[in-house]
Write an enzyme that holds these catalytic residues in place. Structure first.
Site, mmCIF file in Angstrom:
data_model
loop_
_atom_site.group_PDB
_atom_site.id
_atom_site.type_symbol
_atom_site.label_atom_id
_atom_site.label_comp_id
_atom_site.label_asym_id
_atom_site.label_seq_id
_atom_site.Cartn_x
_atom_site.Cartn_y
_atom_site.Cartn_z
ATOM 1 N N ARG A 197 -143.983 38.380 96.358
ATOM 2 C CA ARG A 197 -142.897 38.614 95.398
ATOM 3 C C ARG A 197 -143.261 39.859 94.606
ATOM 4 N NH1 ARG A 197 -139.840 34.560 91.315
ATOM 5 N NH2 ARG A 197 -138.813 34.199 93.308
ATOM 6 N N HIS A 254 -133.541 38.546 98.254
ATOM 7 C CA HIS A 254 -134.213 37.254 98.064
ATOM 8 C C HIS A 254 -133.845 36.345 99.249
ATOM 9 C CE1 HIS A 254 -136.327 34.155 96.144
ATOM 10 N NE2 HIS A 254 -135.627 33.958 95.054
ATOM 11 N N GLN A 271 -134.298 32.421 99.183
ATOM 12 C CA GLN A 271 -133.310 31.752 98.346
ATOM 13 C C GLN A 271 -131.998 31.590 99.101
ATOM 14 O OE1 GLN A 271 -133.601 30.567 94.963
ATOM 15 N NE2 GLN A 271 -131.732 29.573 95.653
ATOM 16 N N ASP A 284 -125.700 34.709 88.994
ATOM 17 C CA ASP A 284 -127.135 34.896 88.764
ATOM 18 C C ASP A 284 -127.292 35.544 87.394
ATOM 19 O OD1 ASP A 284 -129.888 35.063 89.118
ATOM 20 O OD2 ASP A 284 -129.811 36.812 90.446
ATOM 21 N N CYS A 306 -129.316 30.247 91.751
ATOM 22 C CA CYS A 306 -130.701 30.249 92.257
ATOM 23 C C CYS A 306 -131.687 29.748 91.214
ATOM 24 C CB CYS A 306 -131.079 31.636 92.752
ATOM 25 S SG CYS A 306 -131.100 32.897 91.461
ATOM 26 N N ARG A 345 -135.122 24.915 98.804
ATOM 27 C CA ARG A 345 -136.102 26.001 98.945
ATOM 28 C C ARG A 345 -137.299 25.481 99.740
ATOM 29 N NH1 ARG A 345 -136.368 30.201 95.323
ATOM 30 N NH2 ARG A 345 -137.919 30.955 96.824
HETATM 31 N N1 NVA Z 1 -132.040 38.127 90.140
HETATM 32 C C1 NVA Z 1 -133.113 37.289 89.632
HETATM 33 C C2 NVA Z 1 -133.408 36.186 90.585
HETATM 34 C C3 NVA Z 1 -134.492 35.250 90.125
HETATM 35 C C4 NVA Z 1 -134.825 34.187 91.127
HETATM 36 C C5 NVA Z 1 -134.347 38.149 89.377
HETATM 37 O O1 NVA Z 1 -134.658 38.991 90.225
HETATM 38 O O2 NVA Z 1 -134.983 37.976 88.344
HETATM 39 N N1 CP Z 2 -134.937 31.003 92.363
HETATM 40 C C1 CP Z 2 -136.219 31.391 92.307
HETATM 41 O O1 CP Z 2 -136.684 32.198 93.103
HETATM 42 O O2 CP Z 2 -136.932 30.810 91.312
HETATM 43 P P1 CP Z 2 -138.378 31.246 90.802
HETATM 44 O O3 CP Z 2 -138.235 32.601 90.165
HETATM 45 O O4 CP Z 2 -138.740 30.189 89.809
HETATM 46 O O5 CP Z 2 -139.329 31.291 91.957
#
Ligand code: NVA
Ligand code: CP
Length: 304
Positions: free
Chosen positions: A102, A129, A132, A220, A260, A288
């Site tokens: 990540r 993502h 997800q 989101d 998500c 997930r």
């Molecule tokens: N768009 C959000 C998704 C988190 C799972 C982010 O990148 O923070």
């Molecule tokens: N939706 C998601 O990826 O959650 P986290 O940021 O908690 O991993």
């Protein structure tokens, strides 16, 4: 399938294959049937951003498959002090059987895959993502029983979630409509991809238009990880880009809502709509685990 780097790389058949295996693994998990397909294998999980779901579901999933997972924070890894990704990839390939990462830039994920010799799974970048969205598609099929003939609507930032939902939704046969402010559109590469689907894809800056007759509504956060400095500016830009009663009124009567998570109540979604659809949203979070187990089996398990 060697890696999971982005939805754009997957064919419709590969997506459906993962979803079918995820359904099977979910059923078996609920019925106490164990599968130690990844016995003796180790997944390294590099996190350059925070996580609740991704970390816990990968770690638990790996354990359930008979392997182990290592949490590698950038605060502790040399990558956080500037060691090149090319070197990190070649070193980790000698210890591990797979890497989940990540991070911010999609290029970092692609480079890990390019320079390393083990499977790489994208656990979120600024661009996409995929884990997800595989869980999201699994949840839609679980609740609606199909993809064909369904309309997916996404309201909000043209971010990593929007990019992946557009690609995933169109690939499996749904109609996809997006409502986002003009300055916050999805990636050009994704819009180019969507063009190939003609009137199955539409984009507007009017949420009520996009939500009309939708079967599944997504939103989101207005401010994604890494964009915190823009929070106040974004609160103004995204005002009105919210799933609320007005949006639900124009969607299909049996429309489902997905998020998500984490969610910001009264920003991108009202507390009322969130709680009315909590069952679908937390099933999505659970999925997930099952979807990622399927991905790990596909990329790290015995190759067909
Ligand atoms: N768009 C959000 C998704 C988190 C799972 C982010 O990148 O923070
Ligand atoms: N939706 C998601 O990826 O959650 P986290 O940021 O908690 O991993």
């Amino acid at each position: 399938m060697k890696h999971l780097l982005k939805m754009l790389d997957l064919s419709k058949e590969e997506i459906l294959d993962i979803l079918n295996l995820a359904d099977q693994l979910k059923y078996e998990n609920k019925n106490g049937i164990e599968h130690h397909i990844l016995k003796g294998k180790t997944l390294g999980m590099i996190f350059q951003k925070s996580s609740t779901r991704t970390r816990v579901s990968f770690e638990t999933g790996m354990y359930q498959l008979g392997g182990q997972a290592l949490f590698l924070s950038n605060r502790d890894l040399q990558i956080g002090r500037g060691e090149p990704v090319q070197d990190t990839a070649r070193v980790l390939s000698r210890y591990l059987d797979g890497i989940m990462i990540r991070t911010f830039e999609q290029k970092e994920v692609e480079d890990l895959a390019k320079y390393g010799s083990i499977p790489v799974i994208n656990g979120l970048t600024d661009f996409c993502h995929p884990c997800q969205v595989l869980a999201d598609l699994m949840t839609i099929r679980e609740f609606k029983g199909r993809f064909e003939g369904l309309k997916m609507c996404y309201i909000g930032d043209g971010n990593n979630m929007a990019n992946s939902l557009i690609v995933g939704g169109l690939k499996v046969g749904m109609e996809v409509s997006i409502a986002c402010p003009k300055d916050y559109q999805p990636a050009a590469e994704v819009l180019e991809f969507a063009k190939g689907y003609g009137d199955k894809f539409s984009m507007t800056d009017v949420p009520l238009e996009a939500a009309k007759d939708a079967d599944v509504l997504f939103t989101d956060v207005w401010t994604s990880m890494g964009e915190e400095a823009e929070t106040e500016k974004r609160k103004i830009a995204f005002k009105g880009y919210q799933i609320n009663d007005d949006i639900m009124a124009v969607a299909k009567a049996d429309a489902m809502v997905q998020h998500c998570l984490p969610a910001h109540r009264e920003e991108e979604i009202t507390e009322k709509v969130f709680e009315a659809h909590a069952n679908e949203i937390f099933e999505e979070a659970e999925n997930r685990l099952h979807a990622q187990k399927a991905v790990m089996v596909k990329v790290m398990g015995p190759q067909e």
